[in-house]
Design an enzyme around this catalytic site. Sequence first.
Site, PDB file in Angstrom:
ATOM      1  N   ARG A 117      -6.799  11.549  -6.734  1.00  0.00           N
ATOM      2  CA  ARG A 117      -8.090  10.937  -6.408  1.00  0.00           C
ATOM      3  C   ARG A 117      -9.215  11.969  -6.553  1.00  0.00           C
ATOM      4  O   ARG A 117     -10.289  11.660  -7.078  1.00  0.00           O
ATOM      5  CB  ARG A 117      -8.044  10.404  -4.976  1.00  0.00           C
ATOM      6  CG  ARG A 117      -9.149   9.418  -4.648  1.00  0.00           C
ATOM      7  CD  ARG A 117      -8.981   8.966  -3.193  1.00  0.00           C
ATOM      8  NE  ARG A 117      -9.796   7.825  -2.850  1.00  0.00           N
ATOM      9  CZ  ARG A 117     -11.095   7.851  -2.647  1.00  0.00           C
ATOM     10  NH1 ARG A 117     -11.762   8.985  -2.780  1.00  0.00           N
ATOM     11  NH2 ARG A 117     -11.742   6.747  -2.329  1.00  0.00           N
ATOM     12  N   ASP A 125      -6.880  -3.088  -7.372  1.00  0.00           N
ATOM     13  CA  ASP A 125      -7.374  -3.722  -6.145  1.00  0.00           C
ATOM     14  C   ASP A 125      -7.599  -5.203  -6.400  1.00  0.00           C
ATOM     15  O   ASP A 125      -7.901  -5.609  -7.525  1.00  0.00           O
ATOM     16  CB  ASP A 125      -8.667  -3.057  -5.660  1.00  0.00           C
ATOM     17  CG  ASP A 125      -8.916  -3.397  -4.192  1.00  0.00           C
ATOM     18  OD1 ASP A 125      -8.341  -2.718  -3.324  1.00  0.00           O
ATOM     19  OD2 ASP A 125      -9.640  -4.365  -3.923  1.00  0.00           O
ATOM     20  N   ARG A 138       0.816  -1.233   0.000  1.00  0.00           N
ATOM     21  CA  ARG A 138       0.000   0.000   0.000  1.00  0.00           C
ATOM     22  C   ARG A 138       0.843   1.273   0.000  1.00  0.00           C
ATOM     23  O   ARG A 138       0.501   2.252   0.678  1.00  0.00           O
ATOM     24  CB  ARG A 138      -0.923   0.044   1.216  1.00  0.00           C
ATOM     25  CG  ARG A 138      -2.079  -0.913   1.168  1.00  0.00           C
ATOM     26  CD  ARG A 138      -3.219  -0.384   0.298  1.00  0.00           C
ATOM     27  NE  ARG A 138      -4.250  -1.387   0.182  1.00  0.00           N
ATOM     28  CZ  ARG A 138      -5.290  -1.474   1.008  1.00  0.00           C
ATOM     29  NH1 ARG A 138      -5.461  -0.597   1.966  1.00  0.00           N
ATOM     30  NH2 ARG A 138      -6.169  -2.418   0.845  1.00  0.00           N
ATOM     31  N   ARG A 145      -3.634   7.061   0.530  1.00  0.00           N
ATOM     32  CA  ARG A 145      -4.157   8.316   1.070  1.00  0.00           C
ATOM     33  C   ARG A 145      -3.214   9.055   1.991  1.00  0.00           C
ATOM     34  O   ARG A 145      -3.444  10.218   2.299  1.00  0.00           O
ATOM     35  CB  ARG A 145      -5.483   8.040   1.796  1.00  0.00           C
ATOM     36  CG  ARG A 145      -6.611   7.760   0.838  1.00  0.00           C
ATOM     37  CD  ARG A 145      -7.775   7.112   1.551  1.00  0.00           C
ATOM     38  NE  ARG A 145      -7.377   5.817   2.069  1.00  0.00           N
ATOM     39  CZ  ARG A 145      -8.205   4.919   2.596  1.00  0.00           C
ATOM     40  NH1 ARG A 145      -9.479   5.201   2.712  1.00  0.00           N
ATOM     41  NH2 ARG A 145      -7.775   3.756   3.013  1.00  0.00           N
TER      42      ARG A 145
HETATM   43  O1  CP3 Z   1       0.078   0.442  -3.229  1.00  0.00           O
HETATM   44  C1  CP3 Z   1      -0.465  -0.681  -3.325  1.00  0.00           C
HETATM   45  O2  CP3 Z   1      -0.356  -1.557  -2.438  1.00  0.00           O
HETATM   46  C2  CP3 Z   1      -1.168  -1.047  -4.621  1.00  0.00           C
HETATM   47  C3  CP3 Z   1      -2.564  -1.076  -4.679  1.00  0.00           C
HETATM   48  C4  CP3 Z   1      -3.419  -1.982  -3.794  1.00  0.00           C
HETATM   49  C5  CP3 Z   1      -4.643  -1.535  -3.225  1.00  0.00           C
HETATM   50  N1  CP3 Z   1      -5.265  -2.591  -2.651  1.00  0.00           N
HETATM   51  C6  CP3 Z   1      -5.138  -0.159  -3.296  1.00  0.00           C
HETATM   52  C7  CP3 Z   1      -6.180   0.278  -2.363  1.00  0.00           C
HETATM   53  C8  CP3 Z   1      -3.287  -3.335  -3.470  1.00  0.00           C
HETATM   54  C9  CP3 Z   1      -2.143  -4.288  -3.761  1.00  0.00           C
HETATM   55  C10 CP3 Z   1      -4.485  -3.709  -2.760  1.00  0.00           C
HETATM   56  C11 CP3 Z   1      -4.767  -5.078  -2.300  1.00  0.00           C
HETATM   57  C12 CP3 Z   1      -5.948  -5.324  -1.457  1.00  0.00           C
HETATM   58  N2  CP3 Z   1      -7.180  -4.763  -1.542  1.00  0.00           N
HETATM   59  C13 CP3 Z   1      -5.997  -6.309  -0.439  1.00  0.00           C
HETATM   60  C14 CP3 Z   1      -4.864  -7.266  -0.069  1.00  0.00           C
HETATM   61  C15 CP3 Z   1      -3.811  -6.635   0.739  1.00  0.00           C
HETATM   62  C16 CP3 Z   1      -4.218  -6.291   2.143  1.00  0.00           C
HETATM   63  O3  CP3 Z   1      -4.364  -5.081   2.416  1.00  0.00           O
HETATM   64  O4  CP3 Z   1      -4.396  -7.214   2.931  1.00  0.00           O
HETATM   65  C17 CP3 Z   1      -7.286  -6.278   0.114  1.00  0.00           C
HETATM   66  C18 CP3 Z   1      -7.806  -7.152   1.254  1.00  0.00           C
HETATM   67  C19 CP3 Z   1      -8.036  -5.310  -0.605  1.00  0.00           C
HETATM   68  C20 CP3 Z   1      -9.476  -4.952  -0.429  1.00  0.00           C
HETATM   69  C21 CP3 Z   1      -9.617  -3.543  -0.005  1.00  0.00           C
HETATM   70  N3  CP3 Z   1      -9.398  -2.451  -0.823  1.00  0.00           N
HETATM   71  C22 CP3 Z   1     -10.009  -3.061   1.261  1.00  0.00           C
HETATM   72  C23 CP3 Z   1     -10.337  -3.923   2.469  1.00  0.00           C
HETATM   73  C24 CP3 Z   1     -10.023  -1.663   1.184  1.00  0.00           C
HETATM   74  C25 CP3 Z   1     -10.477  -0.697   2.239  1.00  0.00           C
HETATM   75  C26 CP3 Z   1      -9.471  -0.469   3.295  1.00  0.00           C
HETATM   76  C27 CP3 Z   1      -8.730   0.808   3.044  1.00  0.00           C
HETATM   77  O5  CP3 Z   1      -7.526   0.837   3.254  1.00  0.00           O
HETATM   78  O6  CP3 Z   1      -9.407   1.787   2.686  1.00  0.00           O
HETATM   79  C28 CP3 Z   1      -9.596  -1.292  -0.126  1.00  0.00           C
HETATM   80  C29 CP3 Z   1      -9.426   0.076  -0.647  1.00  0.00           C
HETATM   81  C30 CP3 Z   1      -8.082   0.417  -1.199  1.00  0.00           C
HETATM   82  N4  CP3 Z   1      -7.315  -0.391  -1.998  1.00  0.00           N
HETATM   83  C31 CP3 Z   1      -7.407   1.671  -1.032  1.00  0.00           C
HETATM   84  C32 CP3 Z   1      -6.221   1.592  -1.755  1.00  0.00           C
HETATM   85  C33 CP3 Z   1      -5.186   2.670  -1.957  1.00  0.00           C
HETATM   86  C34 CP3 Z   1      -7.957   2.891  -0.304  1.00  0.00           C
HETATM   87  C35 CP3 Z   1      -8.955   3.498  -1.260  1.00  0.00           C
HETATM   88  C36 CP3 Z   1      -9.060   4.977  -1.292  1.00  0.00           C
HETATM   89  O7  CP3 Z   1      -8.208   5.687  -1.849  1.00  0.00           O
HETATM   90  O8  CP3 Z   1     -10.090   5.439  -0.783  1.00  0.00           O
END
Ligand code: CP3
Length: 343
Positions: free
Chosen positions: A39, A76, A26, A30
């Site tokens: 965004r 994602d 990640r 944000r």
């Molecule tokens: O920089 C990176 O890591 C690359 C992009 C990436 C995202 N999600 C962007 C993201 C990657 C590799 C993921 C994987 C992901 N997504 C996982 C597996 C890794 C982990 O965290 O265990 C999972 C379970 C998800 C599902 C997911 N996506 C959730 C549970 C959430 C909400 C939680 C949160 O942090 O807001 C997301 C949203 C998400 N995915 C964001 C980002 C940057 C935040 C979204 C935003 O900008 O509002």
Amino acid sequence: MKREDRLLLRALRREKTERAPVWLMRQAGRYLPEYRAVRAEAGGFMEMIREPRFAAEVTIQPIRRYGMDAAILFSDILVPLEAMGMKLLFDDHGPSLPEPLRQRSAIDALAVVDPQATMPFVGEALRLTRAGLPDETALLGFCGAPFTLASYAIEGGTSKQFSYLRKLMYRDFESFALLMDKLAAQVTSHMRYQVECGADAVVLFDTWAGSLTRTDYLRYAAPWTRRVVRDLAGVAPRVIFAGESDHFLDDLFEMGADGVALDHRTSIGRAFERSKGRVALQGNFDPACLFASPEEVQRRTHALLDEVAGRPGHVLNLGHGVMKDTDPECVGAFVRAAKERVS
Ligand code: CP3
């Protein structure tokens, strides 16, 4: 530079390197003001993912600011579920799938799709990212592992108890296995597609696998992870991450992957002993420790590297993703501490 000479790829082959490569799960997100600006311009999270220009820009942002050794494509794990026919929404509370799979007919209707035809924006974002990255920076593709994807598809969002998933696993194994078969096929083709479009290595995220006992992990998750890992042999180096998985770490070492990502709860020194050189190890700085001062982050990063003691096959990373209130200065302190410590 040839792809295989990039520092991350050398470490994944467990070669002796001048220092451990560093990147952060990640790392685009944000906590960065430049991410929030993109965004706002895009209008939302899925809009960023679907527009290759935005996706490539936010993938490159942390590299520009900090110079990590690898970039991970901005997307994602849930994107392939949408391509397979599920409705997917993101809001400030995270993802939701408003029509979760609760009937056998819904599992039957789920399609295994061609990634290039249904998610061309992923390939285009990878190509644009590669063109904008420094030559020495590795580019990572990724997918959710079948078990974690099944949890979202069945629960309809992030879950604590996984009650619908558990009912399906225990009471209707045949339908569960059909779903896992479809997800494994989709994950494999999605990873292949990302490699064709420029990914140097792939990461398989099994975020929720650690919620299972070891016995259940081996029965309900591992067979499909193993299948994906096996089907990607020779395609690209494969790293597997399973959250809170210390109780089946030895099984993860046996999965056939090139690298295993450790959660911060595992002792990395002991993990190196236990892995006996079979895999590279990624991790495992506690992401919550990035809330300490930059000096403390530097001290703790050096302590982690001291514990690894220059063993080959280490990829420095967090034990989980960067949290959104993290001070960008502390991410900088982490990356700098890694780069100044040569082994
Ligand atoms: O920089 C990176 O890591 C690359 C992009 C990436 C995202 N999600 C962007 C993201 C990657 C590799 C993921 C994987 C992901 N997504 C996982 C597996 C890794 C982990 O965290 O265990 C999972 C379970 C998800 C599902 C997911 N996506 C959730 C549970 C959430 C909400 C939680 C949160 O942090 O807001 C997301 C949203 C998400 N995915 C964001 C980002 C940057 C935040 C979204 C935003 O900008 O509002």
